[in-house]
Motif scaffolding. Structure first.
Motif, PDB file in Angstrom:
ATOM      1  N   UNK A   1     -24.497  28.015 -47.933  1.00 50.68           N
ATOM      2  CA  UNK A   1     -25.075  27.681 -46.628  1.00 50.68           C
ATOM      3  C   UNK A   1     -24.957  28.839 -45.657  1.00 50.68           C
ATOM      4  N   UNK A   2     -23.800  29.510 -45.668  1.00 49.50           N
ATOM      5  CA  UNK A   2     -23.607  30.649 -44.773  1.00 49.50           C
ATOM      6  C   UNK A   2     -24.547  31.795 -45.145  1.00 49.50           C
ATOM      7  N   UNK A   3     -24.715  32.042 -46.457  1.00 49.65           N
ATOM      8  CA  UNK A   3     -25.602  33.122 -46.883  1.00 49.65           C
ATOM      9  C   UNK A   3     -27.048  32.839 -46.474  1.00 49.65           C
ATOM     10  N   UNK A   4     -27.484  31.590 -46.595  1.00 49.49           N
ATOM     11  CA  UNK A   4     -28.829  31.228 -46.180  1.00 49.49           C
ATOM     12  C   UNK A   4     -29.006  31.430 -44.674  1.00 49.49           C
ATOM     13  N   UNK A   5     -27.982  31.057 -43.918  1.00 50.04           N
ATOM     14  CA  UNK A   5     -28.066  31.210 -42.466  1.00 50.04           C
ATOM     15  C   UNK A   5     -28.120  32.683 -42.076  1.00 50.04           C
ATOM     16  N   UNK A   6     -27.273  33.503 -42.725  1.00 46.65           N
ATOM     17  CA  UNK A   6     -27.265  34.935 -42.422  1.00 46.65           C
ATOM     18  C   UNK A   6     -28.602  35.588 -42.794  1.00 46.65           C
ATOM     19  N   UNK A   7     -29.175  35.148 -43.895  1.00 48.98           N
ATOM     20  CA  UNK A   7     -30.459  35.713 -44.328  1.00 48.98           C
ATOM     21  C   UNK A   7     -31.560  35.404 -43.312  1.00 48.98           C
ATOM     22  N   UNK A   8     -31.555  34.185 -42.816  1.00 51.01           N
ATOM     23  CA  UNK A   8     -32.546  33.814 -41.818  1.00 51.01           C
ATOM     24  C   UNK A   8     -32.366  34.575 -40.521  1.00 51.01           C
ATOM     25  N   UNK A   9     -31.107  34.702 -40.091  1.00 49.51           N
ATOM     26  CA  UNK A   9     -30.824  35.444 -38.854  1.00 49.51           C
ATOM     27  C   UNK A   9     -31.237  36.904 -39.013  1.00 49.51           C
ATOM     28  N   UNK A  10     -30.912  37.497 -40.168  1.00 50.16           N
ATOM     29  CA  UNK A  10     -31.266  38.904 -40.402  1.00 50.16           C
ATOM     30  C   UNK A  10     -32.782  39.101 -40.366  1.00 50.16           C
ATOM     31  N   UNK A  11     -33.579  38.194 -40.995  1.00 46.93           N
ATOM     32  CA  UNK A  11     -35.037  38.318 -40.978  1.00 46.93           C
ATOM     33  C   UNK A  11     -35.581  38.229 -39.565  1.00 46.93           C
TER      34      UNK A  11
ATOM     35  N   UNK B   1     -33.382  48.000 -37.382  1.00 47.91           N
ATOM     36  CA  UNK B   1     -32.017  47.487 -37.589  1.00 47.91           C
ATOM     37  C   UNK B   1     -31.668  47.538 -39.067  1.00 47.91           C
ATOM     38  N   UNK B   2     -30.437  47.947 -39.383  1.00 53.91           N
ATOM     39  CA  UNK B   2     -30.026  48.072 -40.783  1.00 53.91           C
ATOM     40  C   UNK B   2     -29.735  46.699 -41.370  1.00 53.91           C
ATOM     41  N   UNK B   3     -29.805  46.614 -42.677  1.00 48.23           N
ATOM     42  CA  UNK B   3     -29.518  45.366 -43.367  1.00 48.23           C
ATOM     43  C   UNK B   3     -28.003  45.112 -43.417  1.00 48.23           C
ATOM     44  N   UNK B   4     -27.654  43.831 -43.547  1.00 50.99           N
ATOM     45  CA  UNK B   4     -26.239  43.478 -43.677  1.00 50.99           C
ATOM     46  C   UNK B   4     -25.695  43.984 -45.005  1.00 50.99           C
ATOM     47  N   UNK B   5     -24.491  44.566 -44.930  1.00 50.00           N
ATOM     48  CA  UNK B   5     -23.829  45.005 -46.162  1.00 50.00           C
ATOM     49  C   UNK B   5     -22.935  43.889 -46.684  1.00 50.00           C
ATOM     50  N   UNK B   6     -22.443  44.098 -47.906  1.00 54.53           N
ATOM     51  CA  UNK B   6     -21.501  43.120 -48.480  1.00 54.53           C
ATOM     52  C   UNK B   6     -20.258  42.998 -47.604  1.00 54.53           C
ATOM     53  N   UNK B   7     -19.761  44.124 -47.090  1.00 50.91           N
ATOM     54  CA  UNK B   7     -18.585  44.109 -46.228  1.00 50.91           C
ATOM     55  C   UNK B   7     -18.846  43.306 -44.966  1.00 50.91           C
TER      56      UNK B   7
ATOM     57  N   UNK C   1     -16.792  39.910 -43.921  1.00 52.02           N
ATOM     58  CA  UNK C   1     -16.097  39.852 -42.635  1.00 52.02           C
ATOM     59  C   UNK C   1     -16.545  38.636 -41.829  1.00 52.02           C
ATOM     60  N   UNK C   2     -17.844  38.368 -41.837  1.00 48.53           N
ATOM     61  CA  UNK C   2     -18.366  37.203 -41.129  1.00 48.53           C
ATOM     62  C   UNK C   2     -17.864  35.914 -41.773  1.00 48.53           C
ATOM     63  N   UNK C   3     -17.813  35.910 -43.104  1.00 50.55           N
ATOM     64  CA  UNK C   3     -17.331  34.720 -43.810  1.00 50.55           C
ATOM     65  C   UNK C   3     -15.872  34.426 -43.475  1.00 50.55           C
ATOM     66  N   UNK C   4     -15.057  35.486 -43.411  1.00 43.91           N
ATOM     67  CA  UNK C   4     -13.638  35.300 -43.064  1.00 43.91           C
ATOM     68  C   UNK C   4     -13.489  34.758 -41.657  1.00 43.91           C
ATOM     69  N   UNK C   5     -14.264  35.293 -40.731  1.00 43.19           N
ATOM     70  CA  UNK C   5     -14.200  34.810 -39.353  1.00 43.19           C
ATOM     71  C   UNK C   5     -14.698  33.392 -39.225  1.00 43.19           C
TER      72      UNK C   5
END
Length: 304
Positions: A95-105, A114-120, A124-128
């Motif tokens: 669910x978090x990955x889907x949300x991040x993908x939508x926000x990034x698009x 704007x650069x794409x999100x990296x794995x790091x 980091x967002x997942x931990x927070x």
């Protein structure tokens, strides 16, 4: 109501003990929460909290929980979070990955550079996200309640042990009091007779006879001395204090301060008994009493 000690220890954690993080049915944040509570004796309720930064906002809630269940003691609550992710890395949910993908698009539609999100970035967002305040709210309260219940039970068990020891000491003090009671009239009469005999011996050495007035004075002096060594009143008050201690132990609850006062009174009566003693047997009884009372004082200092 039970008698509670101020000494105890208990701990708790979210999820059954030994449950692997991936099978724990409870909603975990970035780790497993563990809470330890330990307490020792103190005149008042003294609370200390050792919490990680993520749990600092919950200190007022934890303080309210402790003050609602504990009345006296120096209490330390220590909490720690153990990471449940392999290698300390929080795995992002689908669910978090889907949300991040939508926000990034959406962002790149307005900001093509704007650069794409990296794995790091994602980790980091997942931990927070997993350690947000909303995730810890009910967990902190539940785990602390579990540990607090254990602490109260431990203090109750220790309190029952202390109460049993105090009752045993009460029985021994009553036996000593019973031994001392018949000695009182014997000692009084013995001292009066001894005083009069010495007066008569002194008059005999002078070659005179003991006039009636002198004899009356001797009896008055002997009576006054007998009153000074009479410990009947001290024994009566001592018995009254023992009755009150026994009543408080049956009543239970917050009795520590009252017991401490009564122990001081017992010690005062035993001291007076020893200072007035005019016989070796009474002196022995007074010493035995003070030894028992001192042992009771040490036990009472641990009662809430």
């Amino acid at each position: 109501m039970s008698v509670y000690s101020m000494t105890g220890y208990a701990s708790g954690q979210n999820g059954p003990a030994g449950t692997p993080p991936e099978t724990d049915p409870r909603p975990l944040a970035a780790g497993r929460l563990g809470v330890e509570i330990r307490s020792v004796n103190s005149r008042f309720l003294d609370l200390t909290f050792k919490l990680p930064e993520d749990l600092r906002p919950y200190e007022p809630v934890l303080r309210e929980m402790l003050t609602g269940r504990l009345k006296r003691g120096k209490v330390e609550l220590r909490a720690a979070v153990e990471s449940t992710a392999q290698g300390g890395v929080a795995e992002p949910s689908t669910r978090l990955l889907q949300r991040l993908n939508g926000v990034q698009d959406g962002i790149r539609a307005w900001l093509p550079s704007a650069r794409e999100l990296s794995v790091a970035d994602v980790l980091r967002i997942a931990a927070g996200d997993s350690t947000s305040a909303g995730d810890w709210g009910s967990i902190v309260a539940d785990v602390t309640r579990k540990a607090l219940d254990g602490l109260v039970e431990a203090r109750e068990r220790e309190g029952a042990r202390l109460a049993a020891m105090l009752k045993d000491h009460l029985g021994q003090l009553r036996k000593l009091t019973t031994q001392a009671v018949p000695l009182v009239p014997q000692l009084v009469e013995q001292q009066r007779t001894r005083f009069l005999e010495r007066w008569q011996d002194a008059m005999g050495l002078t070659g005179g006879t003991l006039p009636e007035a002198a004899q009356d004075r001797a009896l008055n002096e002997a009576t006054a001395f007998a009153i000074r060594i009479d410990v009947a009143e001290e024994l009566t008050r001592l018995g009254s204090h023992l009755d009150e201690i026994e009543r408080l132990l049956k009543k239970g609850g917050e009795i520590g301060k009252r017991l401490d006062f009564l122990i001081q009174e017992l010690h005062r009566e035993a001291n007076t008994l020893g200072s007035k003693s005019a016989a070796l047997e009474m002196t022995r009884i007074g010493v035995d009493m003070k030894v028992l009372i001192e042992q009771m004082r040490e036990q009472v200092q641990n009662i809430e």
